[in-house]
Design a protein around this motif. Structure first.
Motif, PDB file in Angstrom:
ATOM      1  N   GLU A   1       0.823  -1.209   0.016  1.00 56.73           N
ATOM      2  CA  GLU A   1      -0.033   0.361  -0.173  1.00 56.73           C
ATOM      3  C   GLU A   1       0.809   1.382   0.190  1.00 56.73           C
TER       4      GLU A   1
ATOM      5  N   ALA B   1      -4.548 -12.716   1.853  1.00 51.48           N
ATOM      6  CA  ALA B   1      -5.492 -12.167   3.560  1.00 51.48           C
ATOM      7  C   ALA B   1      -6.707 -13.110   3.608  1.00 51.48           C
ATOM      8  N   GLY B   2      -7.463 -13.455   2.116  1.00 50.67           N
ATOM      9  CA  GLY B   2      -8.681 -13.365   2.893  1.00 50.67           C
ATOM     10  C   GLY B   2      -9.569 -12.556   2.171  1.00 50.67           C
ATOM     11  N   ARG B   3      -9.006 -11.129   1.953  1.00 52.30           N
ATOM     12  CA  ARG B   3      -9.747 -10.427   1.755  1.00 52.30           C
ATOM     13  C   ARG B   3     -10.292 -10.261  -0.149  1.00 52.30           C
ATOM     14  N   THR B   4     -11.469 -11.200  -0.250  1.00 56.02           N
ATOM     15  CA  THR B   4     -11.412 -11.649  -1.926  1.00 56.02           C
ATOM     16  C   THR B   4     -12.110  -9.824  -1.754  1.00 56.02           C
ATOM     17  N   SER B   5     -13.657  -9.594  -1.341  1.00 57.60           N
ATOM     18  CA  SER B   5     -14.256  -8.437  -2.438  1.00 57.60           C
ATOM     19  C   SER B   5     -13.011  -7.662  -2.579  1.00 57.60           C
ATOM     20  N   GLU B   6     -12.247  -7.265  -1.461  1.00 59.55           N
ATOM     21  CA  GLU B   6     -11.168  -6.043  -2.156  1.00 59.55           C
ATOM     22  C   GLU B   6      -9.955  -6.256  -3.166  1.00 59.55           C
ATOM     23  N   ALA B   7      -9.819  -7.581  -2.879  1.00 58.52           N
ATOM     24  CA  ALA B   7      -9.011  -8.079  -4.302  1.00 58.52           C
ATOM     25  C   ALA B   7     -10.255  -8.531  -5.819  1.00 58.52           C
TER      26      ALA B   7
ATOM     27  N   SER C   1      -9.427 -15.105  -7.726  1.00 54.82           N
ATOM     28  CA  SER C   1     -10.507 -13.894  -6.799  1.00 54.82           C
ATOM     29  C   SER C   1     -11.947 -14.426  -7.138  1.00 54.82           C
TER      30      SER C   1
ATOM     31  N   SER D   1      -1.943 -10.194  -2.218  1.00 55.08           N
ATOM     32  CA  SER D   1      -2.338  -9.919  -0.873  1.00 55.08           C
ATOM     33  C   SER D   1      -3.089 -10.296  -0.150  1.00 55.08           C
ATOM     34  N   TYR D   2      -4.332  -9.381  -0.294  1.00 56.05           N
ATOM     35  CA  TYR D   2      -4.871  -9.090   0.095  1.00 56.05           C
ATOM     36  C   TYR D   2      -6.242 -10.487  -0.516  1.00 56.05           C
ATOM     37  N   TRP D   3      -6.244 -11.325  -1.736  1.00 63.94           N
ATOM     38  CA  TRP D   3      -6.898 -12.435  -1.679  1.00 63.94           C
ATOM     39  C   TRP D   3      -5.965 -13.404  -0.556  1.00 63.94           C
TER      40      TRP D   3
END
Length: 162
Positions: free
Chosen positions: A3, A34-40, A72, A30-32
């Protein structure tokens, strides 16, 4: 870290510079992870649009982003979207990189996993058998990608009862 680098690159290079787009792709990965799929997904869709405009639809970096976006989608349970995108990426990678390129083989492996998730087990097993054969031929039987594909095929066969 991604970031902060992205903020600096956007300021210094601009939002559409190829290196800025690569950093955005890395941040999405990195988002993916970390399980932050919607952000990815949101970020990858933005990266894809920028790369298609700046680099072209079938540039290798754009193909990687399209592949990552499909994964994703798959992770988010949007299997039909993942399959549609992976089939298109596979066609483009085969044409641009060749059938035996490791990235093409990765996309074929990802497509097989998507077929499996969609309940298209027979297609998944058939495709993964072909991928495994090609991975062994191109990368060798001990390569990590080959071992992963072999494990995936065993899991698919086990779940299919064969």
């Amino acid at each position: 870290v991604h970031e902060a680098v992205l903020t600096d690159q956007e300021r210094l290079l601009g939002p559409d510079h190829p290196q800025t787009l690569t950093t955005r792709n890395n941040l999405a990965t990195s988002y993916w992870q970390a399980g932050r799929t919607s952000e990815a997904i949101t970020l990858l869709e933005t990266v894809r649009t920028g790369q298609e405009r700046v680099l072209g639809f079938v540039h290798p970096e754009t193909l990687t982003t399209r592949n990552n976006l499909a994964i994703s989608y798959w992770q988010a349970g949007r299997t039909s979207e993942a399959i549609t995108l992976l089939e298109a990426v596979l066609t483009d990678r085969e044409r641009v990189l060749g059938r035996d390129h490791p990235h093409t083989l990765t996309t074929r492996n990802n497509l097989a996993a998507s077929y499996w998730q969609a309940g298209r087990t027979s297609e998944a097993v058939t495709l993964l058998e072909a991928v495994l054969f090609d991975l062994e031929r191109v990368l060798g039987s001990g390569h990590p990608d080959t071992l992963i594909a072999r494990d995936n095929l065993a899991a698919m066969r086990r779940s299919a009862g064969s």
